[in-house]
Scaffold this motif. Sequence first.
Motif, mmCIF file in Angstrom:
data_model
loop_
_atom_site.group_PDB
_atom_site.id
_atom_site.type_symbol
_atom_site.label_atom_id
_atom_site.label_comp_id
_atom_site.label_asym_id
_atom_site.label_seq_id
_atom_site.Cartn_x
_atom_site.Cartn_y
_atom_site.Cartn_z
ATOM 1 N N ALA A 176 -36.333 48.238 16.960
ATOM 2 C CA ALA A 176 -36.467 47.317 15.824
ATOM 3 C C ALA A 176 -35.493 46.149 15.975
ATOM 4 N N ALA B 100 -41.608 46.627 11.606
ATOM 5 C CA ALA B 100 -40.969 45.579 12.421
ATOM 6 C C ALA B 100 -42.039 44.820 13.203
ATOM 7 N N LEU C 216 -30.996 49.181 9.900
ATOM 8 C CA LEU C 216 -32.236 49.723 10.448
ATOM 9 C C LEU C 216 -32.214 51.240 10.409
ATOM 10 N N ALA D 286 -40.649 51.146 12.919
ATOM 11 C CA ALA D 286 -41.165 50.413 14.084
ATOM 12 C C ALA D 286 -42.436 49.650 13.715
#
Lengths: 615, 156
Positions: free
Chosen positions: A351, A402, A336, A399
């Motif tokens: 995330a 996700a 990530l 973000a």
Amino acid sequence: MAWNRKVLRVNLTNGTCNAEPLNMEWANDYLGSRGLGTKYLFEEIDPKVDPLSPDNKLIMATGPLTGTMASTGGRYTVITKGPLTGAIACSNSGGYFGAELKFAGWDMIIFEGKSAKPVYLYVENDKAELRDASHLWGKTCWETEDLIKESHQDPQIRIASIGRSGENQVMFACIVNDLHRAAGRSGVGAVMGSKNLKAVALRGTVGVSGIKDFAAFLKASNDAKKVLKENAVTGQGLPTYGTQVLMNVINEVGALPTRNHLDVQFEDASKISAEAMHEVRESDGKKHLLTNAACFGCTIACGRISKIDQNHFTVVNSPKYWGASGGLEYEAAWALGAANGVGDLEALQYANMLCNEDGYDPITFGATVGAVMELYEMGVLTKEQIGIEAPFGSAKALAFLAELTSRGEGFGKEVGLGSKRLCEKYGHPELSMSVKGQEFPAYDGRGIQGIGLNYATSNRGACHVRGYTVASEVLGIPVKTEPTATEGKPELVKAFQDATTIFDSAGICLFTSFAWTLADVQPQLQAACEGDWSMEKLNLVGERIWNLEREFNLAAGFTRKDDDLPPRLKNEPCKTGPAKGVVSHVEEMLPEYYKVRGWDSEGVPTAQTRTRLGL
Amino acid sequence: MLKSLHLDPLKCTGCLQCEMACSYEKTGVVNPAKSRIKIFNFEAEGRKVPYTCTQCAEAWCMAACPVEAIKLDKGTGAKVVLEDTCVGCKVCTIACPFGTVNYMADVGKVQKCDLCGGDPACAKACPTGAITYIDADWTGLDKMRAWAEKANAAAL
């Protein structure tokens, strides 16, 4: 007999749950969990089957040491044909779910067919029944656990479930148990979703009573626990820093894949490292990391439990994420973070929470976002298509993607394909950093040559926990080898791969192998299980399991050309660090690896090898 | 010297080795469902908390039992259930303010921690020192030591 000798067969098409005896001949040949589940799958399905069709089966299997006092004896494995790869999928998880299955009196559950409507399986000891899950469909893994416990008025139920991503057939959907442990890779959650199976809820009060020689077992497991305690990695490093202890180490080695493997060192590695998780945040005066945590039976306790910064842009208006949650572990923090060039620890935690909440693999997700960001920087993907500006390093884009992936909306559907299908769709298959369709984990196959060969030959696609040669090449466990050297690596890869199958099949955690060798596992198995579990036998069983997985993949249509790394790793040298100028020499190592394995030049086990292994 | 189980939630990782050890010691089966010590997981705070009988000096379970099936073990201070005498009426489970006496439907008796006769299996099994078996008169000693250390550091 540490096995319960009992299999639960659930036919979702007919709605039936039946008990049958465990095939003890197979248990003697394949031990349990990963190995034994693979044997069942291999015998019961056509390897060419469409992974998301009712003809695929999904097996949840424990090992003989699952649910015993053996340290880390709480693991279970999900075995199925993986949709992400089309290869054998074999995803292992800790938490408490695996032990509960054993305590309910079962060794494994085999799911076959497809339910007409959403259901969940409820198991209370020998009672097993499918129940309506229409009220759970569309719920996250976290909501599902709460709702099932509430409706049964039983907080002690252990649950494994899929979130919305499994329902939406995200190709890298997980099966999440105990809120933040997961059978994570290869899309096993999508298989569960394709069968309309939302969750498995267990309550086991029978316990494990069949340990062959309990006194000998207690001595062996206590001796082995002592080894873990006295080892610097398992006794201190992992409990204190978790797997995240590796972030700065691997960055220094020059093997931290960064920005879709364009770089091998990340300038912000320290900001997303274990050490950063221990520091007091400027924003709120609190530490990111709250505490460490153990899975069932684990005396290492490497798990991370953290609290996100409530003021961070990702959660400032979402109090439901303010509580303690699992992570960050090294793989998630890398995928990530470094894989996209995002150096914002709180954004990674956010995330990661979404990955746990809706059940998808942060490694493949993060790596796919990395590929999206490269395509965006190349101008192949635009802001309009993605829905946000997505240059490398954008925490906002991470973000945003996700959230979309969780909900299965907008460009999240594209991300849900995984990098291989996504990159092919947009005309750049070479930008998918994957083997057999599964994305690399957090070690670069150029700076660490052995792990590159392991990725190329791993039976479930790129994966570090099939043969973690990093232990030798970087950490010097059990002996130090030179990471950029190729000599001796085929033998090293084979040794790690074969030994790993035993840890997985026994029902214990691979992380014990930082301190244990098979010689520490052997006395525990010998005391717990009927029959001969000598070192010679374990070595043979380990190799047999690896080869059976290989046979599955060959029958599924994989060939030598699939044992390869993407062109970037073979053609674009590392730009910085100790491995500067180095590319992967996988093609040189592969023929030697085949030879060491007793396979022909096409990677097929020879008749002699098959006979030797009893295949 | 009487000893007491001492539980430190800050050291507990939630591995359940104690529950396995307890159940094996008492039933011969590894079965956390039969453990007399339980670990509670408070997810939102990331905290694992072990809990079991405190062996009350004035034990309400013992006072409430109509058939005198709960007896004081003078050697350990434990309040011990006499299984042969217990009729499974469950009055003790109501009397206990802490919920640490529980009815076991399969045997028709209650069970509670009896300190394993002075050698508690849970404490032996705990890998982190979250469960210890220490001088019953000095269960506060570690906390005192920590404060003493703090006070001493401040004085330097």
